[in-house]
Design an enzyme around this catalytic site. Structure first.
Site, PDB file in Angstrom:
ATOM      1  N   GLY A 223       0.806  -1.208   0.000  1.00 48.57           N
ATOM      2  CA  GLY A 223       0.000   0.000   0.000  1.00 48.57           C
ATOM      3  C   GLY A 223       0.837   1.254   0.000  1.00 48.57           C
ATOM      4  CG  ASP A 224       3.660   4.012   1.364  1.00 49.07           C
ATOM      5  OD1 ASP A 224       4.438   4.711   0.696  1.00 49.07           O
ATOM      6  OD2 ASP A 224       2.947   4.475   2.258  1.00 49.07           O
ATOM      7  CG  ASP A 225       7.183   4.817  -1.774  1.00 51.35           C
ATOM      8  OD1 ASP A 225       6.195   5.253  -2.386  1.00 51.35           O
ATOM      9  OD2 ASP A 225       7.912   5.535  -1.058  1.00 51.35           O
TER      10      ASP A 225
END
Ligand SMILES: *[C@@H]1O[C@H](CO)[C@@H](O)[C@H](O)[C@H]1NC(C)=O
Ligand SMILES: *[C@@H]1O[C@H](CO)[C@@H](O)[C@H](O)[C@H]1NC(C)=O
Ligand SMILES: *[C@@H]1O[C@H](CO)[C@@H](O)[C@H](O)[C@H]1NC(C)=O
Ligand SMILES: *[C@@H]1O[C@H](CO)[C@@H](O)[C@H](O)[C@H]1NC(C)=O
Ligand SMILES: *[C@@H]1O[C@H](CO)[C@@H](O)[C@H](O)[C@H]1NC(C)=O
Ligand SMILES: *[C@@H]1O[C@H](CO)[C@@H](O)[C@H](O)[C@H]1NC(C)=O
Ligand SMILES: *[C@@H]1O[C@H](CO)[C@@H](O)[C@H](O)[C@H]1NC(C)=O
Ligand SMILES: *[C@@H]1O[C@H](CO)[C@@H](O)[C@H](O)[C@H]1NC(C)=O
Ligand SMILES: *[C@@H]1O[C@H](CO)[C@@H](O)[C@H](O)[C@H]1NC(C)=O
Length: 425
Positions: A223-225
């Site tokens: 859900g991020d990088d």
């Protein structure tokens, strides 16, 4: 030249290239088996790492074994092989990092069965349930699942990271580390979080203060990088890397710490694919690649806010970037921390033109796929340090609503993006 997703995904499916078995050259064996329900396996694992240090092989269980880890561990190893067959399931919620591996000549083979389970679902369900009314921020003590720090000549092969609470992995202050055949899975399964990003900060990897680091054959659901190249990362090699959901593959954030120089140099990326997944599982798919810096003045204290750092991003080559319905194929901005910015996103305050961290010699060859809106590429360099030498060879990105793709560019001393002839205004 690969020109379709099919060819790229065939490449991504190819297996690792390292000779196996990885660890057979070392003699003495220290074999650890899970102690069973209610017991902490950390002490016996620490003992095995000590007993087999300096030339031994530690065998962490068999496929299917789960070890219960309820304390933070640091392994300081020299010439050690680890047959990491089982899963280390951590049950810690208040430590800065759950496992740190340091030392020299460390070869880990997890044989696609072993790895680390961060027990993130318990955390996600508790902290992101609106009924609990709790906000978690960066730097709040959540553990990084797997850290390699102050280490050299390290190989990690066929390793899995499940449910990281914060970043899946961090390579810090290290030299010559290869991670080949990694699977990271930060997927929320709580129905209450369906269609929301309940897995923020679950980056696939971060690099910091490290040189000669390779990432090969990665699959990251997060859900991020999916990967983040941070300050003082040099000679970084990424090949056959697939991202599903999240913000995309990041350079940065950089320049967050006042008067500190962040240098990112000599990065080579080949066959990077980002793909949007079912929005009930993960709604975000921000970018193919994005590069971001803070503004050139300090606004508040890191890690929540910051800015005022200096440095450069220089000599980056990307060969074959597949974009599967990300918002942007490529985005560059230098306005994190400016007024209007939230959590590292661009802002537009009076200080938005102040970053002196300079981007140069960045080349993309073969960028293809779909974005969810017409602006395929957005490059907004800081006028205080105009970028130059940004080139796109063979861009075939369309917008999935059928509109003609567009490109924008500002703050560039060449006056244009080479290859797609976009004027920088
Ligand atoms: C140590 O373990 C490895 C892998 O399980 C095995 O191949 C090797 O024979 C063992 N060596 C000794 C000395 O027991
Ligand atoms: C893990 O170890 C802790 C500390 O000994 C214990 O309280 C807990 O019950 C154990 N968890 C499991 C799943 O065995
Ligand atoms: C949620 O927490 C905030 C800050 O602690 C508080 O101001 C607010 O009243 C709380 N809201 C509810 C609905 O409890
Ligand atoms: C890097 O590490 C690998 C694995 O330990 C080793 O074989 C290789 O010689 C090292 N290379 C350098 C340049 O130190
Ligand atoms: C990732 O985790 C989710 C939830 O546990 C699971 O449904 C999915 O199959 C996993 N994907 C991979 C590639 O392991
Ligand atoms: C990064 O490298 C620069 C130049 O060597 C140095 O000034 C700076 O302190 C380094 N930053 C960190 C966090 O080590
Ligand atoms: C640029 O980076 C590549 C790795 O992508 C490296 O091989 C090359 O030597 C670097 N060029 C310069 C001028 O440092
Ligand atoms: C991207 O979106 C298009 C149109 O909505 C759809 O046909 C396609 O399957 C999607 N591709 C991916 C990789 O999500
Ligand atoms: C930022 O720089 C651009 C280009 O030089 C200029 O048009 C704009 O007014 C500047 N904005 C601010 C807030 O300084």
């Amino acid at each position: 030249m690969p020109s379709s997703a099919t060819i790229l995904f065939a490449a991504l499916a190819a297996s690792g290239t390292l000779a196996s078995p990885l660890v057979s050259r070392w003699g003495q064996n220290c074999t650890v088996k899970p102690l069973g329900p209610g017991q902490d396996d950390a002490p016996q694992i620490l003992k095995a790492m000590g007993d087999c240090n300096n030339g031994g092989t530690v065998v962490l269980g068999a496929a299917g074994d789960v070890f219960n880890i309820s304390q933070r561990m640091t392994w300081n190893l020299q010439d050690v092989g680890i047959e990491w067959n089982g899963v280390l399931k951590t049950e810690i919620q208040s430590q800065a990092t759950s496992l740190i591996i340091s030392g020299h000549n460390i070869h880990i083979d997890a044989h696609q069965t072993g790895g680390v389970d961060g027990s993130g679902q318990v955390f996600w369900s508790y902290y992101f349930n609106p009924a609990n009314n709790i906000t978690k921020n960066d730097g709040d003590g959540r553990p990084i699942a797997f850290t390699i720090q102050h280490a050299s000549n390290v190989v990690v092969k066929d390793f899995h990271i499940w449910e990281p609470i914060l970043w899946s992995s961090l390579i810090d202050a290290s030299y010559n580390v290869t991670l080949d055949g990694m699977v990271v899975n930060a997927t929320n399964t709580d129905p209450m979080g369906a269609g929301k990003n309940w897995t923020p900060n679950t980056d696939g990897f971060n690099t910091f203060r490290s040189d000669t680091i390779s990432f090969k054959n990665w699959k990251v659901i997060c859900g991020d990088d999916c990967g983040a190249i941070k300050g003082n990362s040099t000679n970084i090699y990424v090949k056959d890397f697939a991202c599903f959901g999240g913000n995309g593959f990041a350079f940065g954030s950089l320049g967050q710490y006042q008067d500190q120089e962040d240098i990112v140099e000599n990065v080579y990326i080949e066959n990077l694919a980002v793909s949007r997944i079912d929005s009930r599982v993960q709604p975000n798919m921000g970018n193919g690649i994005y590069m971001k810096t803070w503004v050139g003045v300090k606004n508040g204290e890191p890690p929540i806010s910051g800015g005022g750092g200096t440095g450069r991003v220089h000599n980056v080559t990307v060969n074959n970037l597949f974009v599967g319905n990300a918002t942007y194929a490529f985005q560059l901005y230098q306005t994190s921390g400016s007024a209007g910015a939230t959590s590292g996103l661009p802002g537009a305050g009076v200080d938005k033109n102040t970053s002196t961290l300079q981007f140069s010699d960045i080349t993309f060859n073969n960028v293809f796929g779909l974005t969810t809106q017409p602006k395929a590429i957005s490059v907004a360099c800081s006028p205080a340090a105009p970028c130059h030498g940004i080139t796109f060879n063979n861009v075939a990105v369309a917008s999935n609503d059928g509109t003609v793709p567009s490109y924008s560019c500002s703050g560039n001393s060449d006056g244009r993006l080479f290859g797609i002839d976009t004027k920088c205004t």
